[in-house]
Design a protein around this motif. Structure first.
Motif, short mmCIF file in Angstrom:
data_model
loop_
_atom_site.label_atom_id
_atom_site.label_comp_id
_atom_site.label_asym_id
_atom_site.label_seq_id
_atom_site.Cartn_x
_atom_site.Cartn_y
_atom_site.Cartn_z
N ASP A 180 0.47 6.40 -6.55
CA ASP A 180 0.83 5.13 -5.90
C ASP A 180 -0.31 4.12 -5.99
O ASP A 180 -0.08 2.92 -6.13
N ARG A 230 2.70 0.83 -1.72
CA ARG A 230 3.66 0.84 -2.84
C ARG A 230 5.08 0.56 -2.34
O ARG A 230 5.83 -0.19 -2.97
N GLU A 231 5.45 1.17 -1.23
CA GLU A 231 6.79 0.93 -0.67
C GLU A 231 6.98 -0.56 -0.39
O GLU A 231 8.04 -1.13 -0.71
N LYS A 232 5.95 -1.19 0.20
CA LYS A 232 6.05 -2.62 0.49
C LYS A 232 6.11 -3.43 -0.80
O LYS A 232 6.86 -4.40 -0.91
N THR A 249 0.53 4.77 -0.63
CA THR A 249 1.95 5.12 -0.60
C THR A 249 2.73 4.10 0.21
O THR A 249 3.82 3.65 -0.19
N ILE A 250 2.17 3.72 1.35
CA ILE A 250 2.82 2.70 2.19
C ILE A 250 2.79 1.35 1.47
O ILE A 250 3.78 0.61 1.46
N GLU A 265 7.23 -2.46 -3.72
CA GLU A 265 8.54 -2.28 -4.36
C GLU A 265 9.60 -3.15 -3.70
O GLU A 265 10.46 -3.73 -4.37
N ARG A 266 9.54 -3.23 -2.35
CA ARG A 266 10.48 -4.12 -1.65
C ARG A 266 10.22 -5.58 -2.04
O ARG A 266 11.15 -6.38 -2.20
#
Length: 564
Positions: free
Chosen positions: A302, A380-382, A377-378, A384-385
């Motif tokens: 990530d 990456r999630e943001k 990791t957190i 991607e959104r």
């Protein structure tokens, strides 16, 4: 006399019925007597003598005496009492006391059932005793080699058991002691207790064997493998932290410390030869180890993703924001030039809000990257959104640009249609000027005037500022309809005028011959000169058809002009 016969017959009937009932009682007495003889002849004494092959002491002697006494009681008391009861039943039958006889027989049958059940129970208990002794003896013969094998295994592989060796030695010794107790109970005639001991020994040997089979791997895992794996994991975590990876939020170091303490507790339990906790927890610890490595690997992946994708997404968003600002300026300009609908304004505001939201999201991601604490990791999630937001924002912006382009396109198409309509109306005037008709009827002039006025209205509306395309479309549609009407009516007028002229010319050949026809043609010519071309055509056509039927069709075919 008849009465005497009837009385005699009744007496005979009663006697016969009595004999039948007595015969039934005798038959039942014989059946019960046979049953009693069968019971007395059963080979119970020989069966009981089998006990003598066992040690007649303790509970075995008690059971033997109990069964012997019970059998003697059956032979010496219960069966003789039944014999007396059978005599009593026959005596009742002889005295025609059949009800009493049947009651006695029923009681005797119940007694025989009880005696037989008692004998069957006694023989079953005897069989169980003999079976218990035989099974116990055979099982002990099988168990003793197993105990020796366990002792041999423990002696040869003692290095695999660590401190638990003493526990297994003690367990095997206790099992050996139980075997000695088994022989003591057999010697004392306590075969049932001996059998219980055998069952306990068998379960203990099975449990000890399973435990000794599984113990080495469990002990090795808790004593060496898991501690080494946790040490290696801790080393890897510290290396990742030193390399800039973010692992603090996982609290892995604390978790590893807890697991290391737990493994020590499992080792202590194993050294007491207790494997249940280790069996349950080792798979869970190994699973958690894999999960932690997966988390660390994902964190590394990530981080790489964020480092590569963040600049690209940031650049894309900056370009879109610049384009949005340009589009916003264009919309403001359009508002000064065109009448923009509320839907168009709302669409522009919605896109602008989506852009502002994406910018805030980007700032949040940037802050997380810079804080050196938030997990990648957190992040990456943001990210991607945010990437999805950027894609959606592009689509919304394209739709807005298409909507803006459609407004300009509508204006251009409207102007082209106005030019085409003006040209069409000019063509109508040209046709009228080119024709040889003496004049234009009033209704045609009115239609042409309406068309000219509609075009003037369109021209006026399309020059208004701001331009209202909805209003332009309304007046343009009216101008198109009015001009089409002018074209259709003009073409119809010219066709009527040409047709009237041809029919009159054709009819002139009959003027001298048919005075009435000549009069009609003069009337048609007068209507023609008064611009009533449809009436002129009608009068001339009717007159010609009266003189020469079918003439109109021939004229129409010859000149390809409708004349009728």
């Amino acid at each position: 006399m008849e009465y005497v016969i009837m009385i005699v017959l009744a007496i005979v009937g009663v006697i016969i019925y009595g004999l039948i009932l007595r015969k039934k009682v005798y038959d039942e007495v014989d059946r019960l007597e046979d049953w009693k003889l069968q019971i007395s002849s059963r080979n119970v004494t020989d069966e009981l003598s089998k006990v003598k092959s066992l040690n007649l002491s303790g509970e075995t002697q008690e059971q033997f005496e109990k069964w012997r006494d019970e059998w003697e009681d059956i032979l010496n008391r219960k069966l003789p009492d039944l014999e007396e009861g059978l005599f009593n039943a026959e005596e009742h039958a002889d005295r025609y006391r059949f009800k009493k006889a049947n009651e006695v027989l029923k009681q005797l049958e119940q007694g025989l059932h009880l005696i037989e059940a008692s004998i069957d129970g006694m023989l079953q208990e005897l069989e169980n005793l003999l079976k218990s002794e035989e099974e116990g003896r055979k099982e002990v013969e099988d168990l003793e080699p197993q105990i020796k094998e366990l002792k041999k295994k423990l002696l040869q592989q003692r290095y695999l058991f660590g401190k638990a060796e003493h526990q297994f030695e003690q367990s095997i010794a206790e099992t050996q002691q139980k075997i000695s107790e088994y022989y003591e109970h057999v010697e004392a005639g306590n075969y049932f207790e001996a059998h219980d001991i055998v069952e306990a020994v068998k379960a203990n040997i099975e449990q000890t064997s399973v435990t000794m089979d599984e113990f080495p791997e469990l002990y090795k895992a808790c004593k060496k493998e898991l501690p080494a794996q946790f040490d290696e994991l801790l080393h890897n975590v510290l290396e990742m932290k030193n390399s800039g990876y973010r692992t603090d939020h996982y609290e892995i170091e604390k978790e590893i410390s807890n697991y290391q303490e737990r493994v020590k507790v499992l080792v202590e339990a194993l050294e007491q030869a207790t494997i249940e906790e280790a069996q349950q927890e080792i798979p869970e610890l190994e699973k958690r180890l894999r999960q932690i490595y997966d988390q660390l690997e994902k964190e590394a992946v990530d981080q790489s993703y964020v480092v590569k994708q963040y600049p690209s997404i940031q650049e894309q968003l900056q370009l879109i924001v610049e384009e949005l600002n340009n589009t916003k300026n264009e919309v403001e300009l359009l508002q000064s030039m065109y009448h923009v609908t509320e839907r168009d304004i709302e669409m522009q505001m919605s896109v602008e809000q989506a852009g502002n939201s994406a910018v805030k999201h980007l700032e949040d991601v940037k802050m997380n990257i810079e804080d050196e604490v938030t997990s990648y990791t957190i992040i990456r999630e943001k990210l991607e959104r945010l990437s999805e937001q950027v894609i959606e924002l592009k689509q919304q912006h394209e739709a807005l640009k298409e909507q803006i382009a459609s407004i300009r396109k509508e204006e251009k198409e409207a102007k082209e249609q106005i030019a085409e309509t003006k040209q069409a109306l000019k063509e109508v005037y040209r046709k009228l000027q080119k024709s040889n008709i003496p004049g234009i009827p009033r209704y045609i002039e009115d239609i042409l005037e309406v068309s000219r006025a509609s075009l003037m209205d369109v021209q006026q509306v399309i020059e208004e500022q701001p331009l209202n395309m909805e209003k332009v479309q309304v007046v343009l549609n009216k101008a198109l309809n009015d001009t089409n009407e002018a074209q259709e009516q003009t073409d119809k007028l010219l066709d009527q005028a040409n047709g009237a002229e041809l029919v009159i010319q054709y009819g002139n050949r009959y003027r001298s011959k048919y005075p009435l026809l000549a009069s009609k043609l003069d009337e048609a010519e007068e209507a023609f000169r008064m611009y009533k071309y449809d009436k002129a055509l009608e009068i001339a056509s009717q007159a010609i058809e009266e003189v020469e039927p079918g003439a109109l069709s021939r004229i129409q075919d010859l000149h390809n002009i409708p004349v009728g």
